[in-house]
Every structure is written in structure tokens, then in C-alpha cells.
Scaffold this active site. Structure first.
Site, short mmCIF file in Angstrom:
data_model
loop_
_atom_site.label_atom_id
_atom_site.label_comp_id
_atom_site.label_asym_id
_atom_site.label_seq_id
_atom_site.Cartn_x
_atom_site.Cartn_y
_atom_site.Cartn_z
N GLY A 154 0.83 -1.21 0.00
CA GLY A 154 0.00 0.00 0.00
C GLY A 154 0.86 1.25 0.00
O GLY A 154 1.79 1.38 -0.81
N ALA A 155 0.58 2.17 0.93
CA ALA A 155 1.30 3.45 0.98
C ALA A 155 2.79 3.28 1.25
O ALA A 155 3.59 4.20 1.03
CB ALA A 155 0.67 4.34 2.05
N GLU A 156 3.19 2.10 1.73
CA GLU A 156 4.61 1.83 2.02
C GLU A 156 5.38 1.35 0.79
O GLU A 156 6.57 1.02 0.89
CB GLU A 156 4.72 0.78 3.12
N GLY A 168 -2.84 -2.18 -7.31
CA GLY A 168 -2.00 -3.37 -7.44
C GLY A 168 -1.81 -3.76 -8.91
O GLY A 168 -0.71 -4.13 -9.34
N ASP A 169 -2.87 -3.66 -9.68
CA ASP A 169 -2.79 -4.03 -11.10
C ASP A 169 -1.89 -3.05 -11.86
O ASP A 169 -1.14 -3.45 -12.76
CB ASP A 169 -4.19 -4.05 -11.73
N1 LIG Z 1 -2.29 4.91 0.16
C1 LIG Z 1 -1.38 4.85 -0.82
N2 LIG Z 1 -0.51 5.87 -1.03
C2 LIG Z 1 0.41 5.81 -2.00
N3 LIG Z 1 0.57 4.76 -2.83
C3 LIG Z 1 -0.27 3.72 -2.67
C4 LIG Z 1 -1.29 3.69 -1.67
N4 LIG Z 1 -1.97 2.52 -1.78
C5 LIG Z 1 -1.40 1.85 -2.81
N5 LIG Z 1 -0.38 2.56 -3.34
C6 LIG Z 1 0.50 2.18 -4.46
O1 LIG Z 1 -0.03 1.07 -5.16
C7 LIG Z 1 0.83 -0.07 -4.99
C8 LIG Z 1 0.02 -1.33 -4.88
O2 LIG Z 1 -0.87 -1.19 -3.80
P1 LIG Z 1 -1.37 -2.35 -2.85
O3 LIG Z 1 -0.27 -2.90 -2.04
O4 LIG Z 1 -2.52 -1.77 -2.14
O5 LIG Z 1 -1.79 -3.46 -3.92
P2 LIG Z 1 -2.94 -4.56 -3.85
O6 LIG Z 1 -3.37 -4.76 -2.44
O7 LIG Z 1 -2.46 -5.71 -4.62
O8 LIG Z 1 -4.08 -3.81 -4.67
P3 LIG Z 1 -5.31 -4.38 -5.52
O9 LIG Z 1 -6.46 -4.33 -4.60
O10 LIG Z 1 -5.40 -3.44 -6.68
O11 LIG Z 1 -4.96 -5.78 -5.95
C9 LIG Z 1 1.68 0.26 -3.78
O12 LIG Z 1 2.89 -0.44 -3.83
C10 LIG Z 1 1.86 1.77 -3.93
O13 LIG Z 1 2.83 2.08 -4.89
MG LIG Z 2 -3.63 -7.17 -5.64
#
Ligand SMILES: Nc1ncnc2c1ncn2[C@@H]1O[C@H](COP(=O)(O)OP(=O)(O)OP(=O)(O)O)[C@@H](O)[C@H]1O
Ligand SMILES: [Mg+2]
Length: 309
Positions: free
Chosen positions: A221-223, A250-251
Site C-alpha cells: 500500500g502506501a509503504e 496493485g494491477d
Molecule cells: N495509500 C497509498 N498511497 C500511496 N501509494 C499507494 C497507496 N496505496 C497503494 N499505493 C500504491 O499502489 C501499490 C500497490 O498497492 P497495494 O499494495 O494496495 O496493492 P494490492 O493490495 O495488490 O491492490 P489491488 O487491490 O489493486 O490488488 C503500492 O505499492 C503503492 O505504490
Molecule cells: Mg492485488
């Protein structure tokens, strides 16, 4: 060519109401329809990045045609396999007054074994399969062994494979040795059967997977994202941004990473692209994915550091 695989795509129907009242009649103010599905979103984000891809998957019925037509209008190349069941429709109710979203998610049509074999035959006949991106859940009728088989076919044909799924799909898929996996923190914890204390803990665990996968990406996420490969572990963080919606982040990360790989960038830069594209997706409201100008602005602001673990 990059091929994305979405075995359970959906037509997302967003309905806007002034103020949702349960057990009462609600008047619809506006309606929108989108072609949805995680692999499809990767293909869409790749269009924005200027990297060609073809979306593969299973579609059926009138809604399946609508999904394909919408993607074609957007400039997403697709080559879907037809099934007899109707492509699912998810209903998303936007409550304008409360600024809230209620989603009703359909399971999807049951896929028959003969329909799976039509898909497999297509996969085996692709003359230019360089990269397969397999994303999302499986529809009813298919088992996680299907992901394993798809990865085996792609690998035998000399293609690299990125697998972005969770649960049994990930457990089975990893046995066929995909090149890259991209779980988020919760998906990795489920896979590992334990929570992670911190980033070095994540890195230590990911190292135990390197006998099956060349690159583990864990999105946080934000990290940002952690990348673990034999001999190195990197953590890339995005700058702080004003988040509008994390749908599809994520995509977009997956698309960013694959874009870097097919452009032969080194893995640190691929990781930067992944974080920049993921974070760019958060700047677009609703179901909007990433935009190229946002990605270009974010790229130099992604901080990459080695992780000692
Ligand atoms: N709150 C946020 N602030 C900044 N960047 C974010 C944030 N949330 C997600 N991102 C960006 O998006 C990337 C992927 O997010 P995340 O880890 O939420 O993927 P995911 O859980 O696989 O998402 P999805 O639900 O689309 O499959 C993060 O590595 C970051 O670069
Ligand atoms: Mg995902």
C-alpha cells in the site's frame, strides 16, 4: 508479446443514487458500465504506458460481448475464449449524499472442462508468447491446478510469467515456478500462515520462496513495494500523495513492473515503475487507473533503499 490472463472477468455496472435507502425504492440518477477484471486492468494500464499487450480470458453471452466491445473501444487488444455461461456483472451502488460505495459482487459463470481446453489450445498456439501475466480469482468450475498448468505451458514456451493471485491459486501456481509473484502484505501473510512483524521479516520469509520464484514483489500500500531476489532485497517507497481511490493500484504496479522488464530496464528501475504506476492509480478517483503524466511525475520521487535482513 505480453498476454494478460483474466479467467473471471466482469462487467462492472456503477449505479448512482442520491441517498441509498435499504428496503425502499431508490431512483437511479446515472449509470456507467466498465469492463473489469484484474488482468484486463493490467492490459489497460499497459496501454497508458505505451506497451502493447493482448488480454486473454473467458467471456460469454451478451455481457461478454459488451465487455469485449468496450475494451476494443478503449484500444485494449483482446482475444477472448467464448464460454456458454454469461459473463458476470458486478453492481456498485454509489450513494451521492453519503459519498459511499456498496458493491454486490457476482461469482461468475461456471466454466466447463471443454471450455478450459479451448483456452489452453489458444495459449498453446500463440506464436509470440513472451510474457504471461496471470491475475485474479478463478471462476466456478476451475480449480487452482489451472494456474499451475497455464504457468507450465507458458514456461515451456520460453515465456516469463507474473502471477498475481492469492489463496489456493497462489499455493498451486507457485509450484509451477512463475518468474514473479506479487502478493500484497495480507496475501503473503495468508500464504505463509503468519503475520509479519516488519519489512526485514517479510524479506527473510520471501527468501524461502526463491527456490520456486525468481522475483518476489510484496506490495505494501502506501509503504510501496519490497523486491526480493537471490542476493538482494530492495524497498521502494512512493512520496506521500493525496489518495482519491486505491482501486486497481496493485494491477497498475504489475503493469509498471512488466513494462520495465520488457523494456529491459534494470530491476531497480522496474521497481520504480511499479511503485510510480501503483501510486499514480491512487490519484485517479473511482475505478480510474493510472495516467502517464502522473507516473512520469512520480518516478523521480520514488525512493529505493536496500533492506538489511
Ligand atoms: N495509500 C497509498 N498511497 C500511496 N501509494 C499507494 C497507496 N496505496 C497503494 N499505493 C500504491 O499502489 C501499490 C500497490 O498497492 P497495494 O499494495 O494496495 O496493492 P494490492 O493490495 O495488490 O491492490 P489491488 O487491490 O489493486 O490488488 C503500492 O505499492 C503503492 O505504490
Ligand atoms: Mg492485488
Amino acid at each position: 508479446m505480453i498476454y494478460t490472463v483474466t479467467l473471471n472477468p466482469a462487467l462492472d455496472r456503477t449505479i448512482y443514487v442520491d441517498s441509498l435507502r435499504v428496503s425502499e425504492s431508490n431512483r437511479i440518477r446515472r449509470e456507467e458500465r466498465f469492463a473489469g477484471g484484474k488482468g484486463i486492468d493490467v492490459s489497460r494500464a499497459l496501454v497508458e504506458l505505451g506497451t502493447p499487450s493482448v488480454a486473454l480470458g473467458l467471456v460469454g453471452g451478451f455481457d461478454g460481448k459488451e465487455l469485449e466491445g468496450r475494451l476494443t473501444l478503449e484500444g485494449v487488444d483482446c482475444r477472448f475464449t467464448r464460454i456458454s455461461g454469461e459473463t458476470r456483472t458486478n453492481i456498485i451502488i454509489q450513494d451521492i449524499a453519503a459519498n459511499s460505495e456498496t458493491a454486490l459482487l457476482a461469482r461468475g459463470p461456471t466454466v466447463g472442462p471443454h471450455e478450459l481446453m479451448d483456452f489452453i489450445a489458444l495459449l498453446e498456439s500463440l506464436p509470440d508468447l513472451d510474457f504471461a501475466v496471470i491475475s485474479g480469482s478463478l471462476p466456478p468450475g476451475l480449480t487452482p491446478a489451472v494456474y499451475r498448468r497455464i504457468i507450465e505451458i507458458a514456461t515451456l514456451r520460453g515465456a516469463r510469467v507474473l502471477l498475481d493471485t492469492s489463496g489456493d491459486g497462489l499455493q498451486q501456481g507457485i509450484l509451477a515456478r512463475p518468474t514473479v509473484i506479487k502478493p500484497n502484505r495480507a496475501e503473503l501473510a495468508e500464504f505463509a500462515g503468519r503475520a509479519f512483524a516488519d519489512i526485514p521479516d517479510i524479506v527473510r520469509y520471501c527468501r524461502t520462496l526463491l527456490d520456486r520464484v525468481a522475483t518476489v514483489l510484496v506490495s505494501l500500500g502506501a509503504e510501496g513495494i519490497v523486491l526480493v531476489q537471490p542476493g538482494r532485497a530492495l524497498h521502494a517507497r512512493p512520496p506521500q500523495v493525496e489518495v482519491k481511490s486505491t482501486v486497481g493500484a496493485g494491477d497498475c504496479s504489475v503493469a509498471g513492473f512488466v513494462h520495465g522488464l520488457v523494456k529491459n530496464l534494470d530491476e531497480t528501475d522496474c521497481l520504480r515503475w511499479a511503485v510510480a504506476a501503483g501510486t499514480a492509480a491512487t490519484l485517479c478517483p473511482g475505478t480510474g487507473l493510472c495516467r502517464r503524466p502522473d507516473i512520469d511525475g512520480l518516478l523521480p520521487r520514488v525512493a529505493v533503499a536496500e533492506v538489511t535482513a
